[in-house]
Design a protein around this motif. Structure first.
Motif, PDB file in Angstrom:
ATOM      1  N   PHE A 319       0.811  -1.219   0.000  1.00 50.42           N
ATOM      2  CA  PHE A 319       0.000   0.000   0.000  1.00 50.42           C
ATOM      3  C   PHE A 319       0.848   1.274   0.000  1.00 50.42           C
ATOM      4  CE2 PHE A 319      -2.991  -3.194   1.226  1.00 50.42           C
ATOM      5  CZ  PHE A 319      -4.216  -2.743   0.767  1.00 50.42           C
ATOM      6  N   LYS A 323       1.625   9.274  -3.531  1.00 46.91           N
ATOM      7  CA  LYS A 323       0.316   9.922  -3.596  1.00 46.91           C
ATOM      8  C   LYS A 323       0.202  10.776  -4.860  1.00 46.91           C
ATOM      9  CE  LYS A 323      -1.448   8.475   0.317  1.00 46.91           C
ATOM     10  NZ  LYS A 323      -2.617   7.584   0.311  1.00 46.91           N
ATOM     11  N   PRO A 407      -5.094  -0.525  -3.116  1.00 45.43           N
ATOM     12  CA  PRO A 407      -3.875   0.294  -3.053  1.00 45.43           C
ATOM     13  C   PRO A 407      -3.870   1.416  -4.094  1.00 45.43           C
ATOM     14  CG  PRO A 407      -3.313  -2.026  -2.864  1.00 45.43           C
ATOM     15  CD  PRO A 407      -4.766  -1.959  -3.233  1.00 45.43           C
ATOM     16  N   LEU A 410      -6.235   4.238  -3.089  1.00 50.57           N
ATOM     17  CA  LEU A 410      -5.735   5.026  -1.965  1.00 50.57           C
ATOM     18  C   LEU A 410      -4.644   6.008  -2.368  1.00 50.57           C
ATOM     19  CD1 LEU A 410      -5.722   2.318   0.865  1.00 50.57           C
ATOM     20  CD2 LEU A 410      -7.162   4.363   0.738  1.00 50.57           C
ATOM     21  N   THR A 411      -4.074   5.878  -3.555  1.00 48.06           N
ATOM     22  CA  THR A 411      -3.083   6.865  -3.980  1.00 48.06           C
ATOM     23  C   THR A 411      -3.708   8.248  -4.144  1.00 48.06           C
ATOM     24  OG1 THR A 411      -3.402   6.365  -6.334  1.00 48.06           O
ATOM     25  CG2 THR A 411      -1.679   5.122  -5.154  1.00 48.06           C
ATOM     26  N   GLU A 431      -4.920  -0.154   6.172  1.00 51.39           N
ATOM     27  CA  GLU A 431      -4.460  -0.026   4.792  1.00 51.39           C
ATOM     28  C   GLU A 431      -4.254   1.433   4.412  1.00 51.39           C
ATOM     29  OE1 GLU A 431      -6.532  -4.065   2.919  1.00 51.39           O
ATOM     30  OE2 GLU A 431      -7.560  -2.128   2.744  1.00 51.39           O
ATOM     31  N   SER A 435      -0.733   3.383   3.440  1.00 49.68           N
ATOM     32  CA  SER A 435      -0.579   4.083   2.161  1.00 49.68           C
ATOM     33  C   SER A 435      -0.006   5.480   2.323  1.00 49.68           C
ATOM     34  CB  SER A 435      -1.935   4.169   1.451  1.00 49.68           C
ATOM     35  OG  SER A 435      -2.723   5.234   1.976  1.00 49.68           O
ATOM     36  N   SER A 492       2.277   5.729   8.052  1.00 48.63           N
ATOM     37  CA  SER A 492       2.678   4.561   7.273  1.00 48.63           C
ATOM     38  C   SER A 492       3.697   3.721   8.019  1.00 48.63           C
ATOM     39  CB  SER A 492       3.246   5.011   5.918  1.00 48.63           C
ATOM     40  OG  SER A 492       3.611   3.899   5.140  1.00 48.63           O
TER      41      SER A 492
END
Length: 530
Positions: A319, A323, A407, A410-411, A431, A435, A492
């Motif tokens: 994850f 970003k 994953p 979530l970016t 999660e 990320s 994270s």
């Protein structure tokens, strides 16, 4: 006003009139009062139970929690106790099943924002603890021989059992299937040809536990004995029907481990499990363990299993992706398909934020609410939709629906929300934090103010009590690009170090592998609720 000398027949007529009215109106205050008085004064146990149960079921059908839920359950259990005293085991089982189904109706615990069990576990479970029939059901049947270490000269045999939901097993199975000193099998009791016809049916499981004479016990023994004789250790995933079914049979020298996640604590299935045949009971969080000990009479009696708290088995390193440019002002709520997730709370946070900065928006990831499953859920869905639609229209909310690439989704998320009223071990927050999204966790009301809950599971600065506090945390963290990136990086690092499978797998080895030093367990303590 009702008078003490009214006959049961007349009292029942008044009660049924009240029940019929309760089935038609939203706020039947007078009818509920009449029902309560009549139900209290009716002397015949069967009549009392019938009028109270019918009224409770009518309220549930409208999507409301009955005011006399506990009273109705106690009345039906009184009938079960009379049957049990007279040796009518099958009749006792039928009444006990009806009482349990009513007590743990989904409207009371799953389709609303409150639960009478969470609010006062001792009061809610009092009829279950007092019942003669249920005391007989949970009386430890035990095992003829204790669990044994497997013999030398062959691999240790692990049997994983579930009833159709193996969502949290793949990572565990991957590890042990590749272990050179292990043999692994999986039994899905809902699909296996031998067990599927048997591993369901609340009434017959209770009847078997009460010693009713029929073919079911022999059939269950025949279906499970080959599996138990093969296995050295059985791991039962979810404390639901599969756990109740498996503990109907003496496991012999096989060690039995059961894992309870969350919703099971608000269901009747744990009340059917013979915990004298369970060696280790695993919880995914301390607050679920605490609730189970308060709720389940089994765990406050002799012969209880060792209790463990182990994080779920998830791989989080995948994850940790870069970003997107717009993530900083994007909130994410992953999974809102249950009322307990309370997505309206997320909309309130968003509205407060947008009063300060219109750049804030919300992504809803995952399946939505099934508005047809119950009237209670339908009402919540209507209220949620009324708030959601204007925000979607102005571009403040994107409804992304289900995705197989969490994953990737979530970016685009800079802040991940947990808005639930209850959680056991919220995967989406783990999660999201992994990320690099900044976690904002509601202090789940079912557990707020207790010894363990969101504030003991997560770092204290992640947890907030109100939407206003949530918005303030987000605004503070988001004061600059640098502060936001730093908070996400810290989240994270914490998530991966605390909850990634590589940090958890050794504890599972200690639990499941007989020749590995055992993980320390706790025993449940007696409480004032007894």
């Amino acid at each position: 006003m009702l008078r003490p000398h009214l006959s049961d027949r007349k009292l029942a007529a008044v009660a049924r009139w009240a029940a019929e009215r309760m089935a038609r109106v939203k706020n039947p205050v007078l009818s509920e009062r009449l029902l309560g008085v009549a139900g209290h004064r009716i002397q015949d146990p069967r009549t009392k139970a019938d009028v109270l149960m019918d009224a409770a079921e009518a309220r549930f059908d409208l999507g409301y929690v009955p005011r006399h839920l506990t009273q109705a359950c106690a009345a039906e259990l009184a009938c079960a106790d009379e049957h049990h005293k007279a040796g009518r085991r099958s009749a006792a089982a039928a009444s006990a099943a009806r009482a349990l189904i009513l007590s743990f109706h989904r409207v009371a615990h799953l389709d609303g924002l409150t639960s009478p069990l969470a609010a006062d576990p001792a009061r809610f479970t009092a009829p279950l603890r007092r019942s003669r029939a249920l005391r007989a059901l949970r009386a430890p049947r035990g095992r003829r021989t204790p669990a044994a270490v497997p013999p030398d000269g062959r691999p240790t045999r692990l049997l994983f059992v579930h009833g159709g939901n193996d969502n949290f097993l793949p990572v565990i199975l991957k590890r042990y299937r590749s272990h050179p000193d292990l043999e692994v099998r999986v039994l899905n009791t809902a699909q296996d040809a031998s067990t599927a016809p048997l591993a369901k049916g609340l009434g017959r499981m209770i009847a078997s536990g009460l010693g009713a004479r029929n073919d079911y016990a022999e059939q269950t023994e025949a279906a499970l004995r080959p599996q138990l004789d093969w296995a050295d250790v059985v791991f039962v995933e979810w404390c639901t029907a599969a756990a109740a079914f498996l503990t109907l049979v003496d496991p012999g020298t096989t060690r039995v481990v059961v894992r309870l996640h969350s919703f099971e604590a608000f269901s009747y299935w744990p009340h059917l499990v013979d915990f004298s045949r369970v060696d280790d009971l695993v919880f995914v969080s301390e607050h679920l363990r605490d609730l189970a000990v308060e709720t389940l009479p089994h765990l406050r009696e002799s012969g209880t299993p060792a209790l463990h708290v182990l994080n779920n088995a998830v791989e989080l390193t995948d994850f940790a992706l870069p970003k997107s440019a717009d993530a900083r002002f994007t909130l994410g709520l992953v999974g809102a398909g249950q009322v307990a997730k309370d997505p309206r709370w997320a909309l309130e946070v968003l509205r407060i934020l947008r009063q300060s900065d219109k750049r804030y928006r919300l992504h809803l990831v995952g399946g939505g609410l099934n508005a047809t499953s119950s009237p209670a859920l339908h009402r919540y869905h209507q209220a949620f939709t009324a708030e959601l639609d204007p925000l979607v229209a102005e571009g403040a909310v994107r409804v992304l629906g289900h995705t197989d690439d969490v994953p990737g989704a979530l970016t685009d998320v800079g802040t991940v929300l947990s808005t639930s009223v209850r959680e056991g071990w919220p995967l989406s927050i783990m999660e999201g934090a992994a990320s690099g999204a900044v976690p904002v966790v509601r202090d789940w009301p079912f557990f707020a103010g207790k010894t363990h809950g969101a504030r003991s599971l997560f770092p204290s600065d992640w947890v907030v009590a109100t939407p206003a506090e949530a918005a303030q945390r987000i605004l503070t963290v988001n004061e600059s690009q640098e502060t936001w990136l730093g908070a996400g990086r810290e989240a994270s690092e914490h998530a991966i170090s605390a909850w990634d499978w590589q940090s958890v797998c050794t504890a599972f080895d200690q639990l499941l592998l007989p020749r590995t030093p055992a993980i320390p367990g706790q025993r449940a303590v007696r409480t004032s609720a007894e």
